[in-house]
Design an enzyme around this catalytic site. Sequence first.
Site, PDB file in Angstrom:
ATOM      1  N   ILE A  43      42.385-148.030  -6.833  1.00 32.40           N
ATOM      2  CA  ILE A  43      41.768-147.351  -5.681  1.00 32.40           C
ATOM      3  C   ILE A  43      42.820-146.545  -4.940  1.00 32.40           C
ATOM      4  O   ILE A  43      42.574-145.439  -4.481  1.00 32.40           O
ATOM      5  CB  ILE A  43      41.130-148.364  -4.701  1.00 32.40           C
ATOM      6  CG1 ILE A  43      40.052-149.184  -5.399  1.00 32.40           C
ATOM      7  CG2 ILE A  43      40.540-147.639  -3.496  1.00 32.40           C
ATOM      8  CD1 ILE A  43      39.455-150.280  -4.528  1.00 32.40           C
ATOM      9  N   GLY A  44      43.983-147.107  -4.865  1.00 35.35           N
ATOM     10  CA  GLY A  44      45.028-146.388  -4.146  1.00 35.35           C
ATOM     11  C   GLY A  44      46.287-147.221  -4.102  1.00 35.35           C
ATOM     12  O   GLY A  44      46.283-148.395  -4.459  1.00 35.35           O
ATOM     13  N   PHE A  48      53.136-151.346   0.123  1.00 31.17           N
ATOM     14  CA  PHE A  48      53.463-152.707  -0.304  1.00 31.17           C
ATOM     15  C   PHE A  48      52.787-153.115  -1.592  1.00 31.17           C
ATOM     16  O   PHE A  48      53.083-154.152  -2.153  1.00 31.17           O
ATOM     17  CB  PHE A  48      53.081-153.716   0.780  1.00 31.17           C
ATOM     18  CG  PHE A  48      53.380-153.251   2.159  1.00 31.17           C
ATOM     19  CD1 PHE A  48      54.579-152.603   2.437  1.00 31.17           C
ATOM     20  CD2 PHE A  48      52.475-153.432   3.180  1.00 31.17           C
ATOM     21  CE1 PHE A  48      54.868-152.154   3.713  1.00 31.17           C
ATOM     22  CE2 PHE A  48      52.755-152.988   4.464  1.00 31.17           C
ATOM     23  CZ  PHE A  48      53.954-152.353   4.731  1.00 31.17           C
ATOM     24  N   VAL A  51      46.152-151.167  -4.858  1.00 27.92           N
ATOM     25  CA  VAL A  51      44.836-151.792  -4.737  1.00 27.92           C
ATOM     26  C   VAL A  51      43.943-151.349  -5.902  1.00 27.92           C
ATOM     27  O   VAL A  51      43.877-150.154  -6.218  1.00 27.92           O
ATOM     28  CB  VAL A  51      44.180-151.430  -3.385  1.00 27.92           C
ATOM     29  CG1 VAL A  51      42.799-152.053  -3.273  1.00 27.92           C
ATOM     30  CG2 VAL A  51      45.063-151.885  -2.224  1.00 27.92           C
ATOM     31  N   ASP A 159      49.962-153.715  11.591  1.00 28.87           N
ATOM     32  CA  ASP A 159      49.778-152.426  10.917  1.00 28.87           C
ATOM     33  C   ASP A 159      48.381-151.884  11.176  1.00 28.87           C
ATOM     34  O   ASP A 159      47.734-151.370  10.267  1.00 28.87           O
ATOM     35  CB  ASP A 159      50.050-152.601   9.415  1.00 28.87           C
ATOM     36  CG  ASP A 159      50.406-151.287   8.723  1.00 28.87           C
ATOM     37  OD1 ASP A 159      50.757-150.312   9.415  1.00 28.87           O
ATOM     38  OD2 ASP A 159      50.312-151.234   7.480  1.00 28.87           O
ATOM     39  N   ASP A 176      44.113-155.533   5.894  1.00 27.66           N
ATOM     40  CA  ASP A 176      45.590-155.475   5.845  1.00 27.66           C
ATOM     41  C   ASP A 176      46.325-156.187   6.968  1.00 27.66           C
ATOM     42  O   ASP A 176      47.483-155.880   7.234  1.00 27.66           O
ATOM     43  CB  ASP A 176      46.043-154.008   5.849  1.00 27.66           C
ATOM     44  CG  ASP A 176      46.623-153.624   4.490  1.00 27.66           C
ATOM     45  OD1 ASP A 176      46.556-154.461   3.579  1.00 27.66           O
ATOM     46  OD2 ASP A 176      47.139-152.511   4.344  1.00 27.66           O
TER      47      ASP A 176
HETATM   48  P1  ATP Z   1      49.926-148.695   3.683  1.00 25.72           P
HETATM   49  O1  ATP Z   1      50.500-149.410   2.526  1.00 25.72           O
HETATM   50  O2  ATP Z   1      50.892-147.867   4.379  1.00 25.72           O
HETATM   51  O3  ATP Z   1      49.164-149.645   4.583  1.00 25.72           O
HETATM   52  P2  ATP Z   1      47.429-147.734   2.704  1.00 25.72           P
HETATM   53  O4  ATP Z   1      46.635-148.429   3.775  1.00 25.72           O
HETATM   54  O5  ATP Z   1      46.933-146.408   2.251  1.00 25.72           O
HETATM   55  O6  ATP Z   1      48.905-147.585   3.142  1.00 25.72           O
HETATM   56  P3  ATP Z   1      46.823-149.937   0.963  1.00 25.72           P
HETATM   57  O7  ATP Z   1      46.462-150.802   2.116  1.00 25.72           O
HETATM   58  O8  ATP Z   1      47.693-150.508  -0.096  1.00 25.72           O
HETATM   59  O9  ATP Z   1      47.556-148.623   1.433  1.00 25.72           O
HETATM   60  O10 ATP Z   1      45.492-149.423   0.315  1.00 25.72           O
HETATM   61  C1  ATP Z   1      45.468-148.581  -0.817  1.00 25.72           C
HETATM   62  C2  ATP Z   1      44.077-148.004  -0.952  1.00 25.72           C
HETATM   63  O11 ATP Z   1      43.132-149.044  -1.221  1.00 25.72           O
HETATM   64  C3  ATP Z   1      43.591-147.305   0.299  1.00 25.72           C
HETATM   65  O12 ATP Z   1      42.896-146.140  -0.099  1.00 25.72           O
HETATM   66  C4  ATP Z   1      42.639-148.283   0.916  1.00 25.72           C
HETATM   67  O13 ATP Z   1      41.629-147.619   1.638  1.00 25.72           O
HETATM   68  C5  ATP Z   1      42.073-149.004  -0.289  1.00 25.72           C
HETATM   69  N1  ATP Z   1      41.675-150.383   0.035  1.00 25.72           N
HETATM   70  C6  ATP Z   1      42.454-151.348   0.574  1.00 25.72           C
HETATM   71  N2  ATP Z   1      41.775-152.498   0.745  1.00 25.72           N
HETATM   72  C7  ATP Z   1      40.517-152.260   0.314  1.00 25.72           C
HETATM   73  C8  ATP Z   1      39.311-153.049   0.241  1.00 25.72           C
HETATM   74  N3  ATP Z   1      39.272-154.318   0.638  1.00 25.72           N
HETATM   75  N4  ATP Z   1      38.200-152.472  -0.250  1.00 25.72           N
HETATM   76  C9  ATP Z   1      38.233-151.174  -0.668  1.00 25.72           C
HETATM   77  N5  ATP Z   1      39.316-150.395  -0.634  1.00 25.72           N
HETATM   78  C10 ATP Z   1      40.450-150.903  -0.153  1.00 25.72           C
END
Ligand code: ATP
Length: 325
Positions: A43-44, A48, A51, A159, A176
Amino acid sequence: GARGDSLDLAAHDAPDARWPRQNSLSMKEWDIPYDELKLFEMIGTGRFGTVYRGSWHGAVAVKLLHVHSLTDHCLQLDTFKHEVATFRKTRHENLVLFMGACMKPPRLAIVTSLCKGMTLYTHIHLRKDKFTANKSVIVAQQISQGMGYLHARGIIHKDLKTKNIFLENGKVVITDFGLFSVTKLCFGTNARGDSLGIPPGWLCYLAPELVRALRPHASLHLPFSKDTDVYAFGTVWYELLCGEYPFKGQPPEAIIWQVGKGVKQSLANMQASRDIKDILMLCWSYRANERPDFPHLLSTLEKLPRKRLARSPSHPVHLSRSADS
Ligand code: ATP
């Protein structure tokens, strides 16, 4: 190893109980064997971890943590288990559902429910969706509710930002939380000795006391607190209302200098009532103890006068549930 299994919680048990039965059992309850997870597309990726959309008794999100260093595993596992111990204490409508974790290095993963809908970040900054004052208030109330719950449980988010707030059919889901110290896992001993770096759109969430504590290589020891979460909430509130980040377009050095000195984003050009701007200014107070707490914010938000909702077909009112009451 032994250290890895001694959770902070163990401290509250009998001093001679090296393996407090209750805690090690409850820890196991949250342990998901990696093999049981099905991983689908990515997803992304964040600072850290990465996902993935996955499946474990239904649709889930799996955050695989980046583990750079194979040394220091004991410490890493400790930190990670600490985060997991924090996560499993959370049950609230506006918080992502924690389902479990894979706790065998190097496979460290956190499994949560899969959020539907988009993040506030996507709505505000990518799609340029406009949030009316009423919608913003409803969203802010739900964020305050979730955050108030976290704080009441002694959990600091560390965060809070629009990227970590989903909107599912008008319902706020915060993700998060508390994960920030897992950076230890990822940045603690990486080969270049990198510090956290300053990803765009992070700085403007940092309270003055955090900004002033920023040092190369020392971002792990930032003095996060409930008050720094409230400051971050202020920035989310600003984004909702203005559709952009505070200090937009300014280089990090300029933001650091201003925030550190107590200079705030000007609200002169902002179209909003006094009450709404007051909330912002209080959350962004230079002195941490002058910032309101979330229960206080919630009651302030509830008292804001509501404009009549103009129900036109171009403005679906799926966010209006609580506005109607
Ligand atoms: P950072 O690491 O700086 O917090 P971030 O929030 O973009 O950056 P992640 O929290 O690792 O990074 O999330 C990566 C991607 O996965 C993002 O696009 C986020 O919206 C998505 N994501 C995270 N948790 C979920 C979830 N529970 N359900 C759906 N998508 C999610």
